[in-house]
Design an enzyme around this catalytic site. Structure first.
Site, short mmCIF file in Angstrom:
data_model
loop_
_atom_site.label_atom_id
_atom_site.label_comp_id
_atom_site.label_asym_id
_atom_site.label_seq_id
_atom_site.Cartn_x
_atom_site.Cartn_y
_atom_site.Cartn_z
NE ARG A 121 24.99 31.01 67.16
CZ ARG A 121 23.70 31.16 67.37
NH1 ARG A 121 22.95 29.98 67.28
NH2 ARG A 121 23.23 32.04 68.24
CE LYS A 143 43.74 30.76 52.87
NZ LYS A 143 44.91 31.50 52.09
CD GLU A 185 46.81 29.70 41.55
OE1 GLU A 185 47.48 29.43 42.37
OE2 GLU A 185 46.37 30.82 41.50
CE LYS A 227 44.21 25.05 49.25
NZ LYS A 227 43.45 26.09 48.55
CD GLU A 237 47.87 31.87 54.22
OE1 GLU A 237 46.86 31.54 53.55
OE2 GLU A 237 48.65 33.26 54.09
NE ARG A 241 45.25 27.47 53.02
CZ ARG A 241 43.93 27.15 53.43
NH1 ARG A 241 43.73 26.57 54.30
NH2 ARG A 241 42.95 27.10 52.18
CG ASN A 245 49.03 33.39 49.25
OD1 ASN A 245 48.15 32.93 48.51
ND2 ASN A 245 48.93 33.14 50.51
CG HIS A 248 49.13 34.29 45.02
ND1 HIS A 248 49.71 33.52 44.22
CD2 HIS A 248 47.51 33.95 44.64
CE1 HIS A 248 48.75 32.34 44.02
NE2 HIS A 248 47.76 32.81 44.17
CG HIS A 252 46.86 41.80 45.54
ND1 HIS A 252 45.80 41.67 45.64
CD2 HIS A 252 47.08 43.27 46.17
CE1 HIS A 252 45.00 42.29 46.36
NE2 HIS A 252 45.82 43.52 46.58
CG HIS A 265 44.10 35.12 41.09
ND1 HIS A 265 44.34 36.03 41.74
CD2 HIS A 265 44.50 33.85 41.57
CE1 HIS A 265 45.19 35.45 42.83
NE2 HIS A 265 45.06 34.23 42.64
P1 NAD Z 1 35.08 31.91 38.43
O1 NAD Z 1 34.39 31.29 39.58
O2 NAD Z 1 34.40 33.61 38.18
O3 NAD Z 1 34.69 31.04 37.07
C1 NAD Z 1 35.32 31.58 35.94
C2 NAD Z 1 34.37 31.59 34.65
O4 NAD Z 1 33.96 30.30 34.22
C3 NAD Z 1 32.89 32.31 35.42
O5 NAD Z 1 32.44 33.00 34.39
C4 NAD Z 1 32.13 30.95 35.36
O6 NAD Z 1 30.87 31.01 35.30
C5 NAD Z 1 32.67 30.26 34.17
N1 NAD Z 1 32.66 28.64 34.46
C6 NAD Z 1 32.52 27.86 35.46
N2 NAD Z 1 32.72 26.56 35.31
C7 NAD Z 1 32.79 26.46 33.84
C8 NAD Z 1 32.66 25.33 33.02
N3 NAD Z 1 32.98 24.23 33.47
N4 NAD Z 1 32.38 25.62 31.74
C9 NAD Z 1 32.41 27.00 31.33
N5 NAD Z 1 32.32 28.10 32.04
C10 NAD Z 1 32.57 27.69 33.52
O7 NAD Z 1 36.72 32.01 38.63
P2 NAD Z 1 37.65 30.81 39.31
O8 NAD Z 1 38.92 31.28 38.65
O9 NAD Z 1 37.05 29.70 39.42
O10 NAD Z 1 37.75 31.38 40.77
C11 NAD Z 1 38.38 32.62 41.06
C12 NAD Z 1 37.68 33.08 42.50
O11 NAD Z 1 38.31 31.98 43.46
C13 NAD Z 1 38.39 34.29 43.20
O12 NAD Z 1 37.37 35.00 43.69
C14 NAD Z 1 39.42 33.90 43.98
O13 NAD Z 1 39.26 34.81 44.99
C15 NAD Z 1 38.86 32.67 44.58
N6 NAD Z 1 39.96 31.87 45.11
C16 NAD Z 1 39.78 31.19 46.29
C17 NAD Z 1 40.64 30.21 47.01
C18 NAD Z 1 40.20 29.65 48.04
O14 NAD Z 1 41.25 28.96 48.63
N7 NAD Z 1 39.00 29.63 48.55
C19 NAD Z 1 41.66 30.06 46.25
C20 NAD Z 1 42.03 30.46 44.84
C21 NAD Z 1 41.11 31.36 44.58
N1 GLY Z 2 44.62 29.95 47.51
C1 GLY Z 2 45.55 29.83 48.96
C2 GLY Z 2 44.95 28.92 49.89
O1 GLY Z 2 44.18 28.11 50.18
O2 GLY Z 2 45.65 29.11 51.04
#
Ligand code: NAD
Ligand code: GLY
Length: 357
Positions: A121, A143, A185, A227, A237, A241, A245, A248, A252, A265
């Site tokens: 939990r 998130k 971003e 942020k 949101e 918030r 997007n 986006h 998307h 992305h």
């Molecule tokens: P990712 O986590 O896939 O990382 C991109 C690539 O870089 C991967 O292959 C990873 O292994 C590699 N990597 C990571 N750090 C590294 C480093 N320092 N050196 C070399 N390689 C490295 O992609 P991302 O762009 O970080 O994240 C995308 C994800 O984030 C999506 O799933 C998206 O939905 C999510 N997201 C979440 C939020 C949120 O608010 N929670 C906001 C935006 C995006």
């Molecule tokens: N990336 C959008 C949010 O965190 O709300």
């Protein structure tokens, strides 16, 4: 000295520490916290680069560590991987005083956070983001979640970390394409909230691409401040918030239309942001020269500014699947002016069609 940004959420407030080699300060940052053990969740790519450094730092602080490695890539952001993390937490008998530490990009952070939110939990959660996107966006704000075959990020929870540690030295190994996607971003914050920051980004685009440490630290700090403010104002949101997007909904559609993973992305968001800017201009909100500035900056950091030519009908069909669609009503994030985002359902469909390639 690290830069510190606070996310103000009452009793659930937490600090973001930003700086070169701040992973080495984990012992001091965790000092005095009632944590029994720490499960480090990471993937093989990041583990090879930064796990030893992280484990060494945690060992110095005297925390017993369990390492949980999950496969790299968005394709593995699934219920199955989330369950695998739980399997490992249970097998290692982690108790309710344990913490999950996410070491990696947004994929690792989102899965690890959701595992922390749901294990017994909810146990403590620490973010150590290693991509630019994760450092300026996904590690802050709580998130968490995984994808479902019928939709991205459809299974999840709002669950805030209690500490975010942004070690800017990890960006040295990030592939350039990922760095550029993260900059989409960063630019977003200038567009929706801070026209002076947008101008700073125009002046410093090349320094950022060259990973200049001072420029990068400044861009990350300002992004995290924005942020943090948005999340403090509207954690779940209900309103503001959604501004995060920008680009986006269009983006998307590009990701879904090409097949997820074809464009990153951030690349899709960049092209989507230009569509949003063009639509804002059609509505008389944004002067045309500002649209050109936006496209020029995105282009200068190596991001696409034109989406694939699917045609307006296909775009609209793909956009209808976006999470921001409520009761069939398409809400778009547009710009009332440079530095001023707005959530609107009022854009006439004819104007939307006109900016779709
Ligand atoms: P990712 O986590 O896939 O990382 C991109 C690539 O870089 C991967 O292959 C990873 O292994 C590699 N990597 C990571 N750090 C590294 C480093 N320092 N050196 C070399 N390689 C490295 O992609 P991302 O762009 O970080 O994240 C995308 C994800 O984030 C999506 O799933 C998206 O939905 C999510 N997201 C979440 C939020 C949120 O608010 N929670 C906001 C935006 C995006
Ligand atoms: N990336 C959008 C949010 O965190 O709300």
């Amino acid at each position: 000295m690290p830069r510190i940004v606070n996310v103000a959420l009452g009793e659930r407030s937490y600090p973001i520490h930003i700086g070169e080699h701040v992973i080495e300060t984990l012992p001091a940052l965790l000092h005095g916290r009632a944590i029994s053990r720490i499960a480090v969740v990471t993937n093989p790519t990041v583990a090879e680069l930064y796990l030893a450094r992280t484990e060494h730092s945690l060992a110095q602080a005297g925390f017993p560590i369990v390492t949980i490695t999950i496969p790299d890539g968005e394709a593995h952001k699934t219920v199955a991987t989330w369950t695998h993390v739980h399997d490992r937490l249970l097998a290692a008998r982690l108790d309710r005083k344990s913490a999950v530490l996410a070491l990696g990009g947004g994929v690792v952070g989102d899965i690890a956070g959701f595992a922390a939110a749901t294990y017994q939990r909810g146990i403590s959660f620490i973010q150590v983001p290693t991509t630019l996107l994760a450092q300026v966006d996904s590690s802050v704000g709580g998130k968490t979640g995984v994808n479902h075959p019928l939709g991205k990020n459809m299974i999840g929870a709002f669950y805030q970390p209690e500490l975010v540690v942004i070690d800017t030295s990890t960006l040295a190994t990030l592939p350039l394409r990922e760095l550029r996607a993260g900059l989409a971003e960063v630019i977003k914050y200038g567009l929706i909230r801070d026209r002076d920051f947008f101008a700073w980004l125009e002046a410093n685009a090349q320094a950022l691409l060259a990973r200049d440490p001072a420029a990068m630290a400044h861009a990350i700090e300002v992004s995290c401040r924005h942020k943090a403010e948005v999340v403090a104002n509207d954690e779940t949101e209900q309103g503001e918030r959604a501004l995060l997007n920008l680009g986006h909904t269009f983006g998307h559609a590009i990701e879904a239309g090409l097949g997820f993973g074809t464009w990153l992305h951030g690349e899709a968001v960049a092209a989507g942001t230009v569509m949003a800017a063009r639509l804002s201009a059609r509505l008389g909100w944004l002067p045309e020269p500002e649209v050109d500035r936006i496209a020029s900056l995105l282009s200068a950091v190596g991001l696409p500014i034109e989406g694939p030519a699917f045609g307006a009908d296909r775009y609209l069909e793909l956009m209808a699947h976006d999470k921001k669609v409520i009761a069939g009503n398409m809400r778009l994030i547009l710009l009332r002016a440079m530095g001023e985002g707005v959530v609107t359902s009022d854009a006439p469909v004819g104007d939307v069609r006109a900016v779709l390639p």
